[in-house]
Design a protein around this motif. Structure first.
Motif, PDB file in Angstrom:
ATOM      1  N   TYR A 172       0.850  -1.179   0.000  1.00 21.61           N
ATOM      2  CA  TYR A 172       0.000   0.000   0.000  1.00 21.61           C
ATOM      3  C   TYR A 172       0.893   1.239   0.000  1.00 21.61           C
ATOM      4  N   ILE A 173       0.298   2.403  -0.278  1.00 24.27           N
ATOM      5  CA  ILE A 173       1.036   3.659  -0.223  1.00 24.27           C
ATOM      6  C   ILE A 173       0.929   4.218   1.189  1.00 24.27           C
TER       7      ILE A 173
ATOM      8  N   ARG B 105       5.937   2.707  -0.762  1.00 26.35           N
ATOM      9  CA  ARG B 105       5.205   1.450  -0.673  1.00 26.35           C
ATOM     10  C   ARG B 105       5.529   0.780   0.651  1.00 26.35           C
ATOM     11  N   THR B 106       4.519   0.255   1.293  1.00 23.89           N
ATOM     12  CA  THR B 106       4.700  -0.443   2.556  1.00 23.89           C
ATOM     13  C   THR B 106       3.802  -1.667   2.578  1.00 23.89           C
ATOM     14  N   ARG B 107       4.188  -2.653   3.339  1.00 23.19           N
ATOM     15  CA  ARG B 107       3.352  -3.841   3.501  1.00 23.19           C
ATOM     16  C   ARG B 107       2.491  -3.745   4.749  1.00 23.19           C
TER      17      ARG B 107
ATOM     18  N   LEU C 193      -1.180   4.476   6.695  1.00 24.63           N
ATOM     19  CA  LEU C 193      -1.414   4.533   5.256  1.00 24.63           C
ATOM     20  C   LEU C 193      -1.953   5.888   4.823  1.00 24.63           C
ATOM     21  N   LEU C 194      -1.732   6.214   3.554  1.00 29.05           N
ATOM     22  CA  LEU C 194      -2.284   7.423   2.957  1.00 29.05           C
ATOM     23  C   LEU C 194      -3.765   7.176   2.719  1.00 29.05           C
ATOM     24  N   ILE C 195      -4.602   7.920   3.427  1.00 25.66           N
ATOM     25  CA  ILE C 195      -6.052   7.716   3.395  1.00 25.66           C
ATOM     26  C   ILE C 195      -6.704   8.807   2.555  1.00 25.66           C
ATOM     27  N   PHE C 196      -7.620   8.397   1.693  1.00 24.81           N
ATOM     28  CA  PHE C 196      -8.427   9.330   0.907  1.00 24.81           C
ATOM     29  C   PHE C 196      -9.856   9.259   1.427  1.00 24.81           C
TER      30      PHE C 196
ATOM     31  N   GLY D   5      -0.415   3.894 -11.141  1.00 24.97           N
ATOM     32  CA  GLY D   5      -0.600   2.506 -11.572  1.00 24.97           C
ATOM     33  C   GLY D   5      -1.027   1.572 -10.460  1.00 24.97           C
ATOM     34  N   GLY D   6      -1.832   2.063  -9.559  1.00 16.83           N
ATOM     35  CA  GLY D   6      -2.328   1.241  -8.462  1.00 16.83           C
ATOM     36  C   GLY D   6      -3.818   1.029  -8.583  1.00 16.83           C
TER      37      GLY D   6
END
Length: 54
Positions: free
Chosen positions: A10-11, A17-19, A26-29, A43-44
């Protein structure tokens, strides 16, 4: 809330990138439209935060 999933991870908030699956790291939208626009640029794909198993 949504996150962007990329190759085996994930971003994170710092843009790498992190697992880690912890939503606080995490970067939350807040909406799907913004998350899809970002995912298209890098490209995700988009995934709901509720779907993550911490």
């Amino acid at each position: 809330m949504y996150v962007v999933k990329v190759f085996h991870g994930y971003i994170s908030k710092d843009g790498h990138r992190t697992r880690e699956k912890a939503p606080d790291k995490l970067l939350i939208f807040t909406n799907r439209k913004d998350s899809e626009a970002f995912a298209d640029k890098i490209g995700g794909r988009v995934k709901k935060v509720e779907d993550l198993k911490a």
